[in-house]
Design an enzyme around this catalytic site. Structure first.
Site, mmCIF file in Angstrom:
data_model
loop_
_atom_site.group_PDB
_atom_site.id
_atom_site.type_symbol
_atom_site.label_atom_id
_atom_site.label_comp_id
_atom_site.label_asym_id
_atom_site.label_seq_id
_atom_site.Cartn_x
_atom_site.Cartn_y
_atom_site.Cartn_z
ATOM 1 N N ARG A 44 12.648 -3.185 -5.640
ATOM 2 C CA ARG A 44 11.386 -3.322 -6.374
ATOM 3 C C ARG A 44 11.636 -3.015 -7.844
ATOM 4 N NH1 ARG A 44 7.037 -2.305 -3.088
ATOM 5 N NH2 ARG A 44 5.820 -3.277 -4.745
ATOM 6 N N LYS A 94 3.535 5.697 5.023
ATOM 7 C CA LYS A 94 2.939 4.370 5.109
ATOM 8 C C LYS A 94 2.654 3.954 6.550
ATOM 9 C CE LYS A 94 5.250 3.110 0.832
ATOM 10 N NZ LYS A 94 6.198 2.221 0.160
ATOM 11 N N PRO A 150 0.840 -1.211 0.000
ATOM 12 C CA PRO A 150 0.000 0.000 0.000
ATOM 13 C C PRO A 150 0.871 1.255 0.000
ATOM 14 C CG PRO A 150 -0.614 -1.504 1.795
ATOM 15 C CD PRO A 150 0.653 -2.017 1.201
ATOM 16 N N GLU A 151 0.478 2.247 -0.795
ATOM 17 C CA GLU A 151 1.219 3.517 -0.802
ATOM 18 C C GLU A 151 0.454 4.521 0.063
ATOM 19 O OE1 GLU A 151 3.049 4.509 -4.551
ATOM 20 O OE2 GLU A 151 3.102 2.415 -5.155
ATOM 21 N N ASN A 206 6.226 2.080 -5.077
ATOM 22 C CA ASN A 206 6.758 1.676 -6.364
ATOM 23 C C ASN A 206 5.955 2.172 -7.563
ATOM 24 O OD1 ASN A 206 8.808 0.346 -7.667
ATOM 25 N ND2 ASN A 206 7.564 -1.484 -7.982
ATOM 26 N N ARG A 248 11.755 10.654 11.833
ATOM 27 C CA ARG A 248 12.628 9.915 10.910
ATOM 28 C C ARG A 248 12.032 9.805 9.511
ATOM 29 N NH1 ARG A 248 13.237 6.390 15.508
ATOM 30 N NH2 ARG A 248 11.780 4.909 14.590
#
Ligand SMILES: [Zn+2]
Length: 275
Positions: free
Chosen positions: A263, A52, A2-3, A165, A124
């Protein structure tokens, strides 16, 4: 995987279903029994996403932190009633009220953390184009100093959060950028174009649940959004993603693929030649 737009939708939907309620939290699978016990009965305050990562804040400074990873799902069953939704598969966490049941399966990460730990996690992460007031300069500082390729950098969540990706391949094509150009050789204007394109495209992903990047579909979804009704897209199309060997929609060259940052990257060698 999932993006960012998927996590944004999930946070929004969890918020709509649970905000202000005291869901019963359980771990049918057993792996998250202690965490579920910590959350159960607390008031669900607010859910947000950053890239994410999903954060669901409960009262008493308890925050549910979820990363779905490659195969995780978090599904919300509306109009459900406690006890009437059978447990299917390995459910790590179930949140249940008398109106909703949400089941988390196969996450990469599921933990109860403090607000300080939430801050440490988000510190981060790079800027997320879907967050309010994201700082694209922060990402640019990381990119412009790096010898890594722009295709790698766009996938690095500490540089830019939420892009996966599909968006990386599609946006680099849309902006006609050579994916193998090192970050430090990228022009500032190219980065600005990538960022603005993501700011433009990601909300279309939020609205439709699908990654929309091809001009005709972008126009279609935009006009539907303006009219206040978005029809579900029947098929996802792309410029380059998973189109290896097929002709480029712009120049007719064969779309190429190669593994970059773990990927498969897809690109057109002709349209995305280094200028
Ligand atoms: Zn092409």
């Amino acid at each position: 995987m999932p993006e960012g737009h998927t996590l944004y939708r999930l946070a929004r939907d969890l918020d709509a279903a649970y905000r202000g309620t005291q869901p019963e939290a359980t771990s049918p699978q057993g792996k998250f029994a202690a965490g579920a016990a910590l959350l159960s009965g607390r008031t669900f305050v607010h859910a947000t996403s950053w890239g994410k990562h999903l954060f669901a804040e409960f009262d008493g400074d308890a925050c549910l932190h979820v990363h779905l990873g490659l195969i995780g799902t978090f599904t919300i069953d509306e109009h459900a009633y406690v006890g009437e939704v059978p447990v299917v598969g390995q459910v790590r966490l179930r949140l249940a009220t008398d109106a909703h049941v949400a089941d988390l399966r196969g996450p990469n990460l599921c933990a109860v953390i403090t607000p300080e730990q939430v801050e440490a996690v988000t510190a981060r992460l790079g800027p997320d184009p879907l967050r309010p007031d994201p700082d694209p300069d922060l990402a640019w500082r990381g990119i412009s100093r790096s010898g890594r390729t722009v295709a790698e950098l766009l996938m690095d969540q500490s540089v830019l959060a939420g892009v996966g990706n599909v968006y990386r391949s599609e946006v680099l094509f849309r902006q006609r950028i050579d994916p193998f150009r090192p970050g430090k050789e990228l022009r500032r204007s190219s980065w600005d174009a990538i960022w603005l394109d993501l700011v433009d495209l990601l909300p279309l992903g939020v609205a439709t649940g699908k990654i929309v990047t091809v001009a005709e579909q972008v126009e279609q979804v935009r006009s539907e959004l303006a009219e206040g009704q978005v029809d579900p897209l029947t098929a996802r199309t792309s410029y380059v993603y998973k189109r290896q060997g097929e002709p480029c929609r712009v120049c007719g060259s064969r779309i190429r693929t190669r593994e970059v940052a773990g990927r498969n990257l897809f690109w057109c060698g002709r349209c995305q030649r280094r200028r």
